[in-house]
Scaffold this motif. Structure first.
Motif, mmCIF file in Angstrom:
data_model
loop_
_atom_site.group_PDB
_atom_site.id
_atom_site.type_symbol
_atom_site.label_atom_id
_atom_site.label_comp_id
_atom_site.label_asym_id
_atom_site.label_seq_id
_atom_site.Cartn_x
_atom_site.Cartn_y
_atom_site.Cartn_z
ATOM 1 N N GLU A 154 0.832 -1.208 0.000
ATOM 2 C CA GLU A 154 0.000 0.000 0.000
ATOM 3 C C GLU A 154 0.865 1.256 0.000
ATOM 4 O OE1 GLU A 154 -2.773 -0.035 3.209
ATOM 5 O OE2 GLU A 154 -3.853 -1.779 2.459
ATOM 6 N N VAL A 155 1.903 1.215 0.810
ATOM 7 C CA VAL A 155 2.770 2.392 0.905
ATOM 8 C C VAL A 155 3.479 2.630 -0.428
ATOM 9 C CG1 VAL A 155 4.857 3.303 1.982
ATOM 10 C CG2 VAL A 155 3.086 2.248 3.385
ATOM 11 N N VAL A 156 4.016 1.559 -1.011
ATOM 12 C CA VAL A 156 4.763 1.714 -2.263
ATOM 13 C C VAL A 156 3.889 2.353 -3.344
ATOM 14 C CG1 VAL A 156 5.895 0.503 -4.155
ATOM 15 C CG2 VAL A 156 6.348 -0.161 -1.782
ATOM 16 N N PHE A 157 2.636 1.875 -3.447
ATOM 17 C CA PHE A 157 1.780 2.355 -4.525
ATOM 18 C C PHE A 157 0.822 3.457 -4.078
ATOM 19 C CE2 PHE A 157 2.978 -1.912 -5.883
ATOM 20 C CZ PHE A 157 3.474 -1.630 -7.148
ATOM 21 N N VAL A 158 1.011 3.933 -2.838
ATOM 22 C CA VAL A 158 0.134 4.950 -2.263
ATOM 23 C C VAL A 158 -1.332 4.527 -2.415
ATOM 24 C CG1 VAL A 158 -0.147 7.419 -1.962
ATOM 25 C CG2 VAL A 158 1.805 6.554 -3.223
ATOM 26 N N VAL A 177 -1.407 1.950 10.519
ATOM 27 C CA VAL A 177 -0.061 2.386 10.884
ATOM 28 C C VAL A 177 -0.079 3.857 11.323
ATOM 29 C CG1 VAL A 177 2.251 2.822 9.984
ATOM 30 C CG2 VAL A 177 1.070 0.686 9.442
ATOM 31 N N ASP A 178 -0.813 4.685 10.561
ATOM 32 C CA ASP A 178 -0.926 6.100 10.950
ATOM 33 C C ASP A 178 -1.568 6.231 12.315
ATOM 34 O OD1 ASP A 178 0.144 6.659 8.547
ATOM 35 O OD2 ASP A 178 -1.759 7.245 7.567
ATOM 36 N N ALA A 179 -2.607 5.441 12.552
ATOM 37 C CA ALA A 179 -3.343 5.515 13.824
ATOM 38 C C ALA A 179 -2.446 5.122 14.979
ATOM 39 C CB ALA A 179 -4.581 4.625 13.772
ATOM 40 N N VAL A 180 -1.602 4.130 14.777
ATOM 41 C CA VAL A 180 -0.708 3.719 15.860
ATOM 42 C C VAL A 180 0.247 4.846 16.188
ATOM 43 C CG1 VAL A 180 1.189 2.160 16.483
ATOM 44 C CG2 VAL A 180 -0.860 1.248 15.411
ATOM 45 N N SER A 181 0.803 5.465 15.139
ATOM 46 C CA SER A 181 1.804 6.498 15.438
ATOM 47 C C SER A 181 1.166 7.721 16.076
ATOM 48 C CB SER A 181 2.585 6.873 14.175
ATOM 49 O OG SER A 181 1.672 7.280 13.179
ATOM 50 N N SER A 182 -0.134 7.991 15.769
ATOM 51 C CA SER A 182 -0.759 9.146 16.421
ATOM 52 C C SER A 182 -1.567 8.725 17.648
ATOM 53 C CB SER A 182 -1.656 9.884 15.420
ATOM 54 O OG SER A 182 -2.734 9.021 15.080
#
Lengths: 326, 532
Positions: free
Chosen positions: A269-273, A282-287
């Motif tokens: 997902e990250v590679v192909f946005v 992943v975003d939720a974990v970091s915030s």
């Protein structure tokens, strides 16, 4: 009640129990996460009073057991709570319900997973069965070597190679898969082709090799020799005599890989946005957006349980000893 | 000459193992006329199954035909490709395998498997073939002939499956059927039924057959001619009556003589073991009901019965592996603790066990020295020189020399493995040895050697044996006392003479009269007693 139906109902019940236990584990694991949402949002400078007020507003000051009961009661009714993000110390609340946040993302993830599965599963079955059919031939070796190669490289590497080949050298597909919610089906397929292709290369090997192994494992059975001695061709031996007895292990490995497509694709997902649920988590974990993390984890767990349940059921209905008891 | 269906000339087959080719069949001729039944007999490794399959032009993976011709109805199968041979298999020649349970595909219904090749080759339509299959089921005395085909293999018994497989072999009305040890895995009472059914149907359709077995009495019932094989070569061939009455070759005579083993009477001594009113169960399923057995010191007590009779369970109770629910096991008048873990070392030492599968009863990674040395160390505390000497002594007792001491089980033959297991049991210096089907997996001549060894050891060491077996001729050969078991109960027991002389219990009667005899007319004249 037919014994198979009974077993299925039992498994379904066990699946629910498992999901319940997993929900406790998810909740407990997040409790153990270091740091605090209040501090993370308000920053080091915030006074203890502000932080405490903020925590009270979010309900973080209540005992853990109570918070769990609130959460799970809501989840059962389809309400996964409100996201923490969008709130600020100034008291402005632009937060959105978790369901709204996850919904479109989950739909994207499911779309990509289904797209990949529709290509990968038949391909793996075809390759596995044909490799068993022409065992030890050049074809068998080439198929084995190629699938092993693709599974041996890290996903992002496969992804970048594909980008190099299919978007730079021969620009066929777009390298960015940023799908807008109102895109039509064709556009969606076109834009998610690259991640789907990458994932296919990643999961085909496992399924193909297990299919081949499950069939070959059966070829030494006395009933296979018997089938040959009654004049069955190699094709008939594999398709009619070996394959029907090999579905259980094949279904298990397919379920495993399909579950991976839903829960483990964040790198791709990250590679192909690609706007999937993996990135969101992943975003939720970091915030430290706890409601979102919990909801994602719960959805992933349910995916695993449901897919394995289906594999179990396939194992049961293709086993005549269970389907037709004495 | 048109009468000849199959003509094998100078056939040589080799197999690949241990990184080189080994000859399996070393130049065999075989001629079979239409409608003729030939018995192929020999010990394991004689190549009889390989030859039987080769008669269809089939070789197992890892084997190849190197020389010779297999002319079936004018066509040399050895020269055909697999695809061409497939037109014969399941069409003009069919195969009945040893284990029907493993040879039916678990995923398909019996009747679909029965008619598969008949329909594939267009011999008849599916509906006709199925109707015919039901008729064949009936002719083979299968119960519910009209519906049994709708079942799956796991839903019918072994004896029934074997008959279904015979129907399957007969369905395309082949010219030739290969029967590969079709009754070896069956109990004697079931075997009689299957033999009868097979003979009847082969006669009815005048089908030629090759019947492979190691059991002389069985082949005597089935075959018109008998061919004896050894080490991949023919020993002799003659029609059945001549062969039984006057075998020419010494090897054939030795096969015949195994059944003549006899045991001399031993003086009666006190009871070393008494099983008193024992009942036992696996979970909630009761398997033993009020079983009482006495084993006098220095004698052999045979426990005989068919599969499911509970005879091996008796051994598990005596050794403490399965604690009884009720009753006691007394050893020299003292009650033994029910659980193995509650028994002391001395109690364990006195009762030793030998198993059916010597292969799986030994650690494949241990040498003979370690296998025999371990009980010496554990029970008797022997180490170093003393242990080494005792191992050699035990080897000489079981008639193996010192060369074997460093070998692994994989470097031993079946009979030698069983001898090592005997030595391991003897190492503990026991008084009672429980022998659980110890000769069942062995060829007749090897069996004879093991039985003679056991008898000699008994005389020398005053050992007592509890001998568990399903083989009546072994019972006749070695027992002093006989216990007949059925469905977890003792139906009759006493001295060998008392049990084998009429009047019998009805079940004993059925068991005894089901054992094939070396008389070609035995099956024809047989009237089995009815069980009430």
């Amino acid at each position: 009640m037919h014994p198979v139906l009974k077993t299925v109902v039992q498994r379904l019940g066990l699946g629910l129990v498992t999901l319940f236990i997993v929900s406790i584990i998810i909740f407990a694991a997040i409790e153990l996460l270091p740091g605090d949402f209040g501090e993370a949002v308000l920053g080091q400078a915030a006074t203890e009073d502000t932080v405490a007020a903020f925590r009270r507003e979010l309900g973080l000051d209540k005992p853990a057991v109570l918070r769990y009961v609130d959460w799970i009661a809501g989840a059962v009714q389809g309400d996964l709570g409100n996201s923490f993000s969008g709130r600020s110390s100034s008291g402005v609340d632009r937060s959105r319900p978790v369901v709204d946040l996850i919904g479109p993302r989950l739909w994207n993830t499911m779309f990509l997973a289904s797209f990949t599965a529709v290509i990968a599963v038949p391909l793996a079955l075809f390759l596995g069965i044909s490799a068993a059919l022409y065992r030890n031939s050049i074809y068998d070796r080439v198929v084995n070597a190629m699938t092993l190669t693709t599974i041996s490289f890290p996903e992002f590497f496969v992804a970048y190679i594909l980008i190099l080949v299919l978007t730079s050298l021969w620009p066929i597909f777009p390298s960015l898969s940023n799908i807008s919610p109102d895109a039509d089906l064709l556009d969606r397929l076109y834009r998610s082709a690259m991640p789907a292709l990458t994932l296919t290369l990643v999961i085909v090997a496992h399924m193909m090799r297990m299919t081949r192994a499950a069939i070959i494992n059966l070829l030494a059975s006395p009933y296979i020799q018997m089938a040959r001695l009654s004049g069955a061709s190699q094709r008939e031996v594999i398709l009619k005599h070996a394959l029907p007895n090999a579905w259980a292990p094949i279904a298990t490995v397919i379920a495993f890989n399909l579950a991976y497509l839903v829960v483990g694709v964040v790198v791709v997902e990250v590679v192909f946005v690609y706007p999937g649920v993996g990135q969101l988590m992943v975003d939720a974990v970091s915030s430290r957006d706890i409601p979102v993390v919990q909801a994602c984890a719960l959805i992933f767990a349910a995916t695993y349980i449901i897919l394995n349940l289906i594999a179990d059921i396939i194992g049961i209905v293709t086993n005549p000893k269970l389907l037709h008891p004495k | 000459m048109n009468d000849i269906l199959l003509d094998i000339k100078g056939l040589k087959i080799q197999g690949w193992s241990d990184e080189k080719w080994h000859p399996i069949i070393k130049g065999v001729d075989l001629t079979l006329r239409r409608g003729q039944v030939m018995g192929l007999i020999g010990e394991s490794g004689a190549g009889k199954s390989t030859l039987g399959l080769a008669a269809m032009g089939f070789t197992q993976p890892g084997c190849q035909i190197t020389d010779g011709s297999i002319v079936f109805d004018g066509v040399d199968l050895a020269k055909l490709s697999d695809a061409e041979k497939r037109k014969y298999w399941g069409n003009r020649m069919t195969y009945v395998a040893q284990s029907a349970a493993a040879s039916f595909n678990p995923a398909h219904r019996l009747i679909d498997q029965t008619v598969a090749s008949t329909v594939r080759f267009g011999i008849s339509s599916e509906a006709e073939a199925k109707a015919d299959a039901r008729t064949l089921y009936g002719a083979l005395n299968l119960p519910h002939a009209d519906t049994i085909g709708d079942r799956y293999p796991h839903q019918v018994s072994g004896g029934q499956l074997q008959r279904v497989m015979t129907a399957m072999a007969m369905s395309p009305r082949p010219d030739l059927i290969i029967f590969d040890e079709p009754t070896t895995a069956l109990d004697v009472t079931t075997q009689v039924e299957v033999l009868r059914a097979m003979r009847k149907i082969v006669e009815e359709f005048n089908t030629a057959a090759i019947y492979i077995t190691h059991d002389l009495a069985v082949v005597a019932q089935m075959a018109d001619v008998i061919k004896v094989l050894r080490y991949g070569q023919e020993v002799e061939e003659a029609d059945t009556r001549t062969m039984l009455a006057a075998p020419k070759e010494d090897y054939t005579k030795s096969l015949w003589s195994v059944r003549a083993l006899q045991k001399e009477e031993r003086p009666k001594q006190d009871n070393i073991l008494s099983v008193k009113n024992v009942s036992a169960s696996y979970g909630k399923v009761p398997v033993l009901h009020n079983v009482s057995i006495d084993v006098p010191r220095g004698s052999t007590v045979s426990v005989v019965g068919e599969s499911g009779s509970g005879k091996s369970t008796v051994a598990r109770v005596i050794t403490g592996l399965l604690p009884q629910r009720d009753g006691v096991v007394e050893y020299q008048g003292m009650s033994l603790p029910a659980k193995l873990n509650d028994r002391n070392k001395d109690q364990k030492k006195r009762i030793q066990m030998i198993y059916q599968m010597a292969d799986t009863a030994m650690n494949p990674r241990q040498t003979v020295r370690e296998i025999i040395g371990r009980p010496l160390e554990f029970y008797l505390g022997l180490t170093g020189r003393a242990k080494e000497e005792r191992v050699r002594e035990l080897l000489s007792m079981i008639e193996l020399d010192d060369r074997f001491i460093d070998r692994l089980p994989s470097e031993l033959s079946g009979g030698q493995k069983q001898r090592i297991c005997i030595a391991r049991a003897l190492a503990a210096e026991p008084e009672l040895i429980i022998c659980d089907e110890v000769t069942s997996a062995l060829d007749q001549i090897v069996q004879e050697g093991i039985l003679k060894l056991l008898m000699r050891l008994q005389t020398e060491l005053n050992l007592s044996y509890l001998f568990i077996t399903h083989d009546i001729s072994t019972v006749r050969a070695i027992s002093d006392h006989v216990v007949v078991m059925q469905l977890g109960r003792v139906v009759e027991q006493g001295t060998k003479d008392a049990v084998f002389q009429p009047p019998h219990d009805p079940y004993t009667d059925l068991l005894l009269s089901s054992v094939p005899e070396m008389d070609p007319d035995w099956l024809t004249n047989l009237k089995l007693p009815e069980l009430t």
